[in-house]
Structure formats: structure tokens, C-alpha cells
Motif scaffolding. Structure first.
Motif, short mmCIF file in Angstrom:
data_model
loop_
_atom_site.label_atom_id
_atom_site.label_comp_id
_atom_site.label_asym_id
_atom_site.label_seq_id
_atom_site.Cartn_x
_atom_site.Cartn_y
_atom_site.Cartn_z
N MET A 84 5.09 3.11 13.24
CA MET A 84 3.82 3.25 13.94
C MET A 84 2.99 1.97 13.80
O MET A 84 2.99 1.35 12.73
N ARG A 85 2.30 1.60 14.87
CA ARG A 85 1.32 0.52 14.84
C ARG A 85 -0.03 1.11 15.26
O ARG A 85 -0.09 1.81 16.28
N VAL A 86 -1.07 0.85 14.50
CA VAL A 86 -2.39 1.43 14.78
C VAL A 86 -3.39 0.31 15.06
O VAL A 86 -3.13 -0.86 14.78
N SER A 87 -4.54 0.69 15.59
CA SER A 87 -5.51 -0.32 16.03
C SER A 87 -6.68 -0.53 15.07
O SER A 87 -7.54 -1.35 15.33
N ASP A 88 -6.72 0.24 13.96
CA ASP A 88 -7.79 0.00 12.99
C ASP A 88 -7.29 0.31 11.59
O ASP A 88 -6.41 1.14 11.39
N ILE A 89 -7.88 -0.39 10.65
CA ILE A 89 -7.38 -0.33 9.27
C ILE A 89 -7.69 1.00 8.60
O ILE A 89 -6.98 1.43 7.70
N PHE A 90 -8.74 1.71 9.05
CA PHE A 90 -9.08 3.00 8.45
C PHE A 90 -8.02 4.04 8.77
O PHE A 90 -7.63 4.82 7.91
N SER A 91 -7.55 4.05 10.01
CA SER A 91 -6.48 4.98 10.38
C SER A 91 -5.21 4.66 9.59
O SER A 91 -4.50 5.57 9.13
N LEU A 92 -4.92 3.38 9.42
CA LEU A 92 -3.74 2.97 8.67
C LEU A 92 -3.81 3.48 7.23
O LEU A 92 -2.84 4.03 6.70
N ILE A 93 -4.95 3.30 6.59
CA ILE A 93 -5.12 3.77 5.20
C ILE A 93 -4.92 5.27 5.11
O ILE A 93 -4.26 5.77 4.20
N ASN A 94 -5.49 6.01 6.05
CA ASN A 94 -5.35 7.47 6.03
C ASN A 94 -3.91 7.91 6.23
O ASN A 94 -3.44 8.88 5.61
N LEU A 95 -3.17 7.21 7.08
CA LEU A 95 -1.77 7.56 7.32
C LEU A 95 -0.93 7.27 6.08
O LEU A 95 -0.04 8.05 5.73
N VAL A 96 -1.20 6.14 5.42
CA VAL A 96 -0.48 5.83 4.18
C VAL A 96 -0.80 6.86 3.11
O VAL A 96 0.10 7.37 2.43
N GLN A 104 -2.53 3.44 -3.52
CA GLN A 104 -2.41 2.46 -4.59
C GLN A 104 -1.96 1.14 -4.00
O GLN A 104 -1.06 1.11 -3.15
N LEU A 105 -2.61 0.07 -4.42
CA LEU A 105 -2.21 -1.26 -3.99
C LEU A 105 -1.45 -1.93 -5.12
O LEU A 105 -1.98 -2.12 -6.22
N ILE A 106 -0.19 -2.29 -4.85
CA ILE A 106 0.69 -2.84 -5.87
C ILE A 106 1.00 -4.29 -5.51
O ILE A 106 1.44 -4.57 -4.38
N PRO A 107 0.79 -5.24 -6.44
CA PRO A 107 1.06 -6.66 -6.13
C PRO A 107 2.52 -6.88 -5.74
O PRO A 107 3.43 -6.18 -6.22
N LEU A 108 2.75 -7.85 -4.86
CA LEU A 108 4.10 -8.22 -4.45
C LEU A 108 4.65 -9.29 -5.38
O LEU A 108 3.89 -10.09 -5.95
N ASP A 109 5.97 -9.33 -5.54
CA ASP A 109 6.60 -10.41 -6.28
C ASP A 109 6.26 -11.74 -5.63
O ASP A 109 6.04 -11.83 -4.41
N ALA A 110 6.25 -12.79 -6.42
CA ALA A 110 5.82 -14.11 -5.96
C ALA A 110 6.49 -14.60 -4.68
O ALA A 110 5.81 -15.18 -3.82
N PRO A 111 7.80 -14.39 -4.48
CA PRO A 111 8.42 -14.92 -3.25
C PRO A 111 7.83 -14.34 -1.96
O PRO A 111 7.97 -14.93 -0.89
N ALA A 124 0.86 -1.18 0.00
CA ALA A 124 0.00 0.00 0.00
C ALA A 124 0.89 1.23 0.00
O ALA A 124 1.72 1.42 0.89
N ALA A 125 0.72 2.05 -1.03
CA ALA A 125 1.57 3.24 -1.20
C ALA A 125 0.71 4.45 -1.50
O ALA A 125 -0.37 4.33 -2.09
N PRO A 126 1.16 5.66 -1.11
CA PRO A 126 0.40 6.86 -1.48
C PRO A 126 0.49 7.10 -2.98
O PRO A 126 1.42 6.63 -3.65
N LEU A 127 -0.49 7.79 -3.53
CA LEU A 127 -0.46 8.10 -4.95
C LEU A 127 0.80 8.90 -5.27
O LEU A 127 1.21 9.79 -4.51
N GLY A 128 1.42 8.57 -6.39
CA GLY A 128 2.61 9.31 -6.81
C GLY A 128 3.90 8.86 -6.17
O GLY A 128 4.93 9.52 -6.31
N SER A 129 3.87 7.72 -5.46
CA SER A 129 5.10 7.21 -4.84
C SER A 129 6.06 6.72 -5.93
O SER A 129 5.66 6.50 -7.07
N PRO A 130 7.33 6.53 -5.60
CA PRO A 130 8.31 6.03 -6.60
C PRO A 130 7.96 4.66 -7.16
O PRO A 130 8.49 4.26 -8.19
N TYR A 131 7.06 3.94 -6.50
CA TYR A 131 6.71 2.58 -6.94
C TYR A 131 5.39 2.55 -7.71
O TYR A 131 4.92 1.49 -8.12
N ALA A 132 4.81 3.72 -7.94
CA ALA A 132 3.45 3.80 -8.48
C ALA A 132 3.30 3.17 -9.85
O ALA A 132 2.26 2.62 -10.17
#
Length: 305
Positions: free
Chosen positions: A226-238, A259-266, A175-183
């Protein structure tokens, strides 16, 4: 020992009289004659071996002993009623309320669709929904505070006490913010992100387990700021650029700013979204209806995929 003259039926008559203060009204409410009501109260006194009432003409007036006994009688009747309800549920005779637990990340599509389908099958059913982590929900199911849970599993559960109904599999992404180097990448090698800052969920969530699993495969421990207790806060921070994370594909519609980017198979990590119920209650009509709805949902996901 409790005298055989003291029965639950007589306690119910006694409590009705203490509430209504009238033999005639108790008779009308319980559908018994006033003679039967009077006889039940008198035999209760005999069983207790002490008076509960004094006569005032044709009426009975409670003595202090009656008020003291009423508190204990009410608890005895209430506990018995609750015990009967629970035993009936365990034996497969449904109650009118179902307590379901689920993950926050399933509340966009999966859970609403399941609950709507369940209400169509059983319109009279009242549903309580509890949201929490895998750990919290499994504990609630084990302790009987929840009747069924829908959670994510990293592997099929090997538990002889639980019935598992798989709904669908979900893949974990970067999970990356829009416009990240991996976008622009079609997929990403987690080793390329060594040195980047990460945010994740706290312990007990299946997504935090997936996070740890993926980085074990990558061979390093990420810098978790950071570790958060709910997924909505996590998405907003990302989305705000605080760091990266690993999230399941089902959260894509929660925000257009990540943006959600697939991980390599390993480093691939999957979650099996599943319904769990106790096998001791698998004949419960409410749980049978929920399981059927989950199977239909799972079939629809496979056909759609």
C-alpha cells in the motif's frame, strides 16, 4: 494608444465617484476639493473622447458608458495595485502576509515553535500554512504561491536560486507495531525483513525517497502492499499490524503504538530539515525574521543533541 489624460489617479477618482455618487463625499474621502474632483472627471472624459456623465443641476449622473468603463477601470487599478505589492515584496519591502509550506511530519514540534517565534518577532504578520509533499511544496515555491518552505532533503540542495537554512538532521528508522519480532533489537538489518509486507508514502515525499534509498542499499525491492498520501494514515496502518515502514525519528511522538528501530549502518538514511526561500527575496524583512528563527531553532537542536 492611451491618451495622456487617462491616469491611474483619475481612474481612482472616477471609481470613487461611481461608488459614492457624490462630489462632496468623494472630496471628503480622497482629501481633494470638489473642484479638483470635477476637473479630474472632466479631463478623463476628454481623454476617452466620449461623455461619461450628464449634468442634473449641480450633480453628475453616470451614463451607460460610465458603468461599462468602470468594470475595466477597476481591473486596471486592481492589477496595478497587485503588481506594486509584488514588486515591493521582490525588492525586499515586506507585505503583511507570509505563505509558508511544510511537511505534515513537522507539525508536532518544529513548525509550531517556528511560527510562535516568528509571531513574537513580527506580531502584525498574518501567516498562511500549507502542508504537502516535498514535490508539491517545491513547485509552490517555484511558482510563487509560497514564500518559504520547510522540507526534508536527502543531501544539501545545489540550486543557485535558493537560499537554504538547515535546521536539523533526522535519521530514518524501521517502523514496526508494538510486539513485532524485531521489537527487542537495538538495530535491524533490512535484509532480515525480506518477505515482510511494507507500507509507504506515495511519490514526492522525502520519506518515500528515503524508503527507496534504504532498500536499494539492502539490495532488494520490498513487497509494498500500500502507498498512502499522508504520514498519519501510514502510522495508523503500521500500528494496526498491516505492515512495516521506514519513518523518520521525528514522528515517534505521533503514536505510542509503533516502535522506531534504528537501521544498520549500511542502510542508514538521513533527512536534512531545511528552510528554503528564493534568493531574490532574501532581503524581505518577514523572510529575514523567519530565517533567523530557523537558525535559532537549529542551534537549539545542536546544543540539545
Amino acid at each position: 494608444m492611451i491618451d495622456e489624460e487617462i491616469t491611474l489617479k483619475k481612474l481612482e477618482v472616477f471609481l470613487a465617484f461611481m461608488r459614492l455618487h457624490s462630489l462632496a463625499r468623494v472630496s471628503e474621502e480622497l482629501g481633494q476639493s470638489t473642484v479638483s474632483i470635477h476637473r479630474a472627471l472632466h479631463s478623463l472624459e476628454e481623454g476617452l473622447r466620449c461623455p461619461l456623465f450628464r449634468r442634473e443641476g449641480r450633480s453628475l449622473a453616470p451614463l451607460p458608458a460610465a458603468y461599462a468603463f468602470a468594470k475595466h477601470a477597476q481591473r486596471a487599478v486592481s492589477e496595478t495595485e497587485e503588481g506594486v505589492r509584488k514588486v515591493r515584496e521582490l525588492a525586499g519591502f515586506a507585505g503583511g502576509r507570509l505563505k509558508i509550506g511544510s511537511l505534515y511530519s513537522l507539525t508536532l514540534r518544529c513548525i509550531p515553535q517556528l511560527l510562535m517565534g516568528l509571531k513574537l518577532r513580527r506580531p502584525e504578520l498574518q501567516i498562511d500554512l500549507t502542508l504537502g509533499s516535498n514535490q508539491e511544496l517545491l513547485r509552490g515555491l517555484d511558482e510563487g504561491r509560497l514564500d518559504a518552505i520547510v522540507i526534508g532533503l536527502q543531501a544539501p540542495l545545489d540550486d543557485a536560486q535558493l537560499l537554504t537554512v538547515p535546521l536539523f538532521e533526522d535519521e530514518v528508522h524501521l517502523a514496526a507495531p508494538l510486539g513485532s519480532p524485531y521489537a527487542g533489537r537495538a538495530h535491524v538489518d533490512l535484509r532480515d525483513l525480506e518477505g515482510e509486507k511494507f507500507i509507504t508514502l506515495g511519490g514526492g515525499f522525502v520519506t518515500s525517497d528515503s524508503f527507496d534509498h534504504a532498500f536499494r542499499q539492502a539490495g532488494y525491492t520490498p513487497e509494498t502492499i500500500m502507498r498512502v498520501s499522508d504520514i498519519f494514515s501510514l502510522i495508523n496502518l503500521v500500528s494496526g499490524g498491516m505492515g512495516y515502514s521506514l519513518l523518520p525519528g521525528r514522528v515517534a511522538e505521533f503514536s505510542t503504538r509503533i516502535q522506531l528501530i534504528p537501521l544498520d549502518a549500511p542502510y542508514a538514511s538521513h533527512q536534512i530539515i531545511s528552510l528554503l526561500i528564493s534568493k531574490s527575496r532574501e532581503r524581505d524583512p518577514n523572510l529575514l525574521a523567519l530565517a533567523a528563527e530557523c537558525r535559532m531553532y537549529g542551534k537549539g537542536q545542536r546544543l540539545g543533541g
